[in-house]
Design a protein around this motif. Structure first.
Motif, PDB file in Angstrom:
ATOM      1  N   GLY A   1      -8.293  32.851 -28.470  1.00  0.00           N
ATOM      2  CA  GLY A   1      -8.930  31.714 -27.801  1.00  0.00           C
ATOM      3  C   GLY A   1     -10.019  32.183 -26.855  1.00  0.00           C
ATOM      4  N   LYS A   2      -9.754  33.300 -26.190  1.00  0.00           N
ATOM      5  CA  LYS A   2     -10.710  33.809 -25.200  1.00  0.00           C
ATOM      6  C   LYS A   2     -12.016  34.256 -25.854  1.00  0.00           C
ATOM      7  CE  LYS A   2     -10.187  36.680 -21.116  1.00  0.00           C
ATOM      8  NZ  LYS A   2      -9.388  37.730 -20.527  1.00  0.00           N
TER       9      LYS A   2
ATOM     10  N   ALA B   1      -8.738  44.400 -32.249  1.00  0.00           N
ATOM     11  CA  ALA B   1      -9.730  43.731 -33.106  1.00  0.00           C
ATOM     12  C   ALA B   1     -10.224  42.429 -32.469  1.00  0.00           C
ATOM     13  CB  ALA B   1      -9.130  43.459 -34.483  1.00  0.00           C
ATOM     14  N   LEU B   2      -9.305  41.651 -31.906  1.00  0.00           N
ATOM     15  CA  LEU B   2      -9.704  40.375 -31.286  1.00  0.00           C
ATOM     16  C   LEU B   2     -10.630  40.627 -30.104  1.00  0.00           C
ATOM     17  CD1 LEU B   2      -6.253  38.513 -31.337  1.00  0.00           C
ATOM     18  CD2 LEU B   2      -8.250  37.952 -32.738  1.00  0.00           C
ATOM     19  N   GLU B   3     -10.287  41.643 -29.303  1.00  0.00           N
ATOM     20  CA  GLU B   3     -11.125  41.928 -28.130  1.00  0.00           C
ATOM     21  C   GLU B   3     -12.494  42.456 -28.534  1.00  0.00           C
ATOM     22  OE1 GLU B   3      -8.565  44.272 -25.590  1.00  0.00           O
ATOM     23  OE2 GLU B   3      -7.905  42.444 -24.541  1.00  0.00           O
TER      24      GLU B   3
ATOM     25  N   GLY C   1     -12.904  33.332 -28.922  1.00  0.00           N
ATOM     26  CA  GLY C   1     -13.395  32.276 -29.817  1.00  0.00           C
ATOM     27  C   GLY C   1     -13.443  32.694 -31.282  1.00  0.00           C
ATOM     28  N   VAL C   2     -12.512  33.561 -31.694  1.00  0.00           N
ATOM     29  CA  VAL C   2     -12.483  33.987 -33.092  1.00  0.00           C
ATOM     30  C   VAL C   2     -11.241  33.406 -33.779  1.00  0.00           C
ATOM     31  CG1 VAL C   2     -13.797  36.115 -32.760  1.00  0.00           C
ATOM     32  CG2 VAL C   2     -11.309  36.140 -32.468  1.00  0.00           C
ATOM     33  N   THR C   3     -11.209  33.530 -35.108  1.00  0.00           N
ATOM     34  CA  THR C   3     -10.094  33.005 -35.901  1.00  0.00           C
ATOM     35  C   THR C   3      -8.927  33.975 -35.920  1.00  0.00           C
ATOM     36  OG1 THR C   3     -11.532  31.700 -37.342  1.00  0.00           O
ATOM     37  CG2 THR C   3      -9.420  32.419 -38.282  1.00  0.00           C
ATOM     38  N   LEU C   4      -7.718  33.439 -35.704  1.00  0.00           N
ATOM     39  CA  LEU C   4      -6.492  34.217 -35.899  1.00  0.00           C
ATOM     40  C   LEU C   4      -5.680  33.494 -36.967  1.00  0.00           C
ATOM     41  CD1 LEU C   4      -4.583  36.529 -35.007  1.00  0.00           C
ATOM     42  CD2 LEU C   4      -3.618  34.950 -33.318  1.00  0.00           C
ATOM     43  N   PHE C   5      -5.350  34.196 -38.041  1.00  0.00           N
ATOM     44  CA  PHE C   5      -4.599  33.591 -39.155  1.00  0.00           C
ATOM     45  C   PHE C   5      -3.327  34.408 -39.380  1.00  0.00           C
ATOM     46  CE2 PHE C   5      -4.770  32.848 -44.071  1.00  0.00           C
ATOM     47  CZ  PHE C   5      -3.684  31.995 -43.991  1.00  0.00           C
TER      48      PHE C   5
ATOM     49  N   ASP D   1       2.105  34.988 -28.906  1.00  0.00           N
ATOM     50  CA  ASP D   1       1.470  34.116 -27.894  1.00  0.00           C
ATOM     51  C   ASP D   1       0.283  34.835 -27.267  1.00  0.00           C
ATOM     52  OD1 ASP D   1       3.380  32.221 -28.321  1.00  0.00           O
ATOM     53  OD2 ASP D   1       4.499  32.597 -26.475  1.00  0.00           O
ATOM     54  N   ASP D   2       0.481  36.117 -26.999  1.00  0.00           N
ATOM     55  CA  ASP D   2      -0.592  36.904 -26.372  1.00  0.00           C
ATOM     56  C   ASP D   2      -1.816  36.974 -27.290  1.00  0.00           C
ATOM     57  OD1 ASP D   2      -1.471  38.654 -24.204  1.00  0.00           O
ATOM     58  OD2 ASP D   2      -1.424  40.222 -25.739  1.00  0.00           O
TER      59      ASP D   2
END
Ligand code: NAP
Length: 313
Positions: A106-107, A78-80, A109-113, A99-100
């Motif tokens: 960060g790469k 989902a992040l990618e 630029g989206v939100t991780l909660f 951590d990954d």
């Protein structure tokens, strides 16, 4: 402002009990699809996998309500794909995989909660504020519930990465790490693990901090009758705090200062909407680190086999 279009993965107990009604009740976010092999939600597109959902529906964000063992692969996918991601607790099966995910978010630029629902209980913030600046000398966590009542037929909780009794115990640790004024650390523990299972059914832990705090935690999944989700703390100035019912009730020096209905998941989704709008993430692994420490330092004690059906031999 446009609503966040959310896809939810893993329509199981917590998705049905809490996520679906809380999303429906929160402004700024709307459920547009689900991905689950055996269930869906009324009125929205339903897919059998995250990949199909990402390909089939325009989404801004994904909520992962699957067991922790399969969280990382889904979160990374989902992040990618550039989606904001909300993780049910615990955020993953290992500390390193989180951590990954932080790096991946960060790469793109989206939100991780990484959610800790018990931190959103009504008593947590008032308890933190009262303890701030005080020295806690003694504290006790007693978190005892009936696994058959809260996790009927769930096998993943007994597998490696499922955490066993730490699945609820980590909720207490998420409160303790938030309200105690100093960081604390494990000094020893015992983990009772059924002969036929991989994960503990009970655990007794001892912690301290740099000021010599005496903190104990007693987790047990064999509690019948009334369930116990209590944290008490005694401070050097003679104060006493008692948080009970998992954070719905707070008594300080004998006076009830909070008693409230559960609104944890409503507040979780409001916080998620805020994080996305402010381009921020919120990831704290400290509760999971204490559990990892318990598996590292705790003494293993074998106990009688556990069967879902109480009458099974
Ligand atoms: P659950 O009832 O087993 O639901 C999880 C869902 O994830 C399943 O229904 C399943 O849906 C899907 N899934 C995908 N891959 C899976 C796999 N390999 N094994 C099992 N299910 C898989 O579990 P839950 O109680 O909702 O818990 C999910 C998460 O929420 C856990 O991290 C738990 O700690 C957290 N949580 C639970 C509670 C609670 O009261 N139960 C409270 C707070 C937080 P499909 O089969 O349809 O794909």
């Amino acid at each position: 402002m446009t609503s966040i279009r959310l896809g939810l993965v893993g329509v199981g107990k917590i998705a049905r009990d809490q996520h679906l009604p809380s999303i429906a009740a929160t402004a700024g976010i709307e459920l547009v699809a689900t991905a689950s092999r055996s269930a869906g939600a009324d009125g929205v597109a339903s897919y059998r996998s995250l990949g199909e959902m990402l390909a089939g529906t325009e989404l801004d964000a994904v909520a992962l309500c699957t067991p922790p063992q399969v969280r990382h692969g889904m979160a990374l996918e989902a992040l990618e794909a550039g989606k904001h991601v909300l993780l049910e607790k615990p955020p993953g099966a290992t500390l390193s995989e989180i951590d990954d995910l932080v790096a991946a978010s960060g790469k793109t630029g989206v939100t991780l909660f990484a959610t800790w629902h018990s931190r959103f209980s009504a008593a947590t913030e008032p308890a933190r504020r009262w303890l701030e600046g005080r020295t806690v000398e003694r504290a006790e966590i007693v978190w005892k519930e009936d696994v058959r009542r809260w996790h009927p037929g769930q096998d993943w909780i007994w597998e490696p990465g499922g955490l066993g009794v730490f699945d609820p115990g980590i909720n207490a640790l998420s409160i303790a790490t938030r309200i105690l004024p100093e960081p604390f650390f494990l000094t020893g523990g015992e983990l009772d693990t059924p002969e036929n299972r991989q994960a503990p059914i009970a655990a007794r832990l001892a912690f301290t901090d740099r000021n010599g705090l005496d903190l104990t935690a007693d987790f047990d999944w064999r509690q019948k009758g009334p369930q116990t989700w209590d944290i008490t703390a005694e401070t050097s100035d003679g104060g006493r705090l008692h948080l009970s019912e998992g954070g719905k009730r707070l008594v300080i020096d004998g006076e009830t200062v909070v008693t409230s209905e559960d609104a944890e998941y409503r507040d979780i989704y409001e916080h998620f909407v805020r994080l996305v709008r402010e381009h921020r993430s919120d990831v704290d692994v400290s509760p999971l680190r204490h559990v990892a420490d318990a598996f590292m330092l705790g003494r293993r004690c074998r106990t009688e086999p556990f069967h879902d059906d109480e009458n099974a031999a």
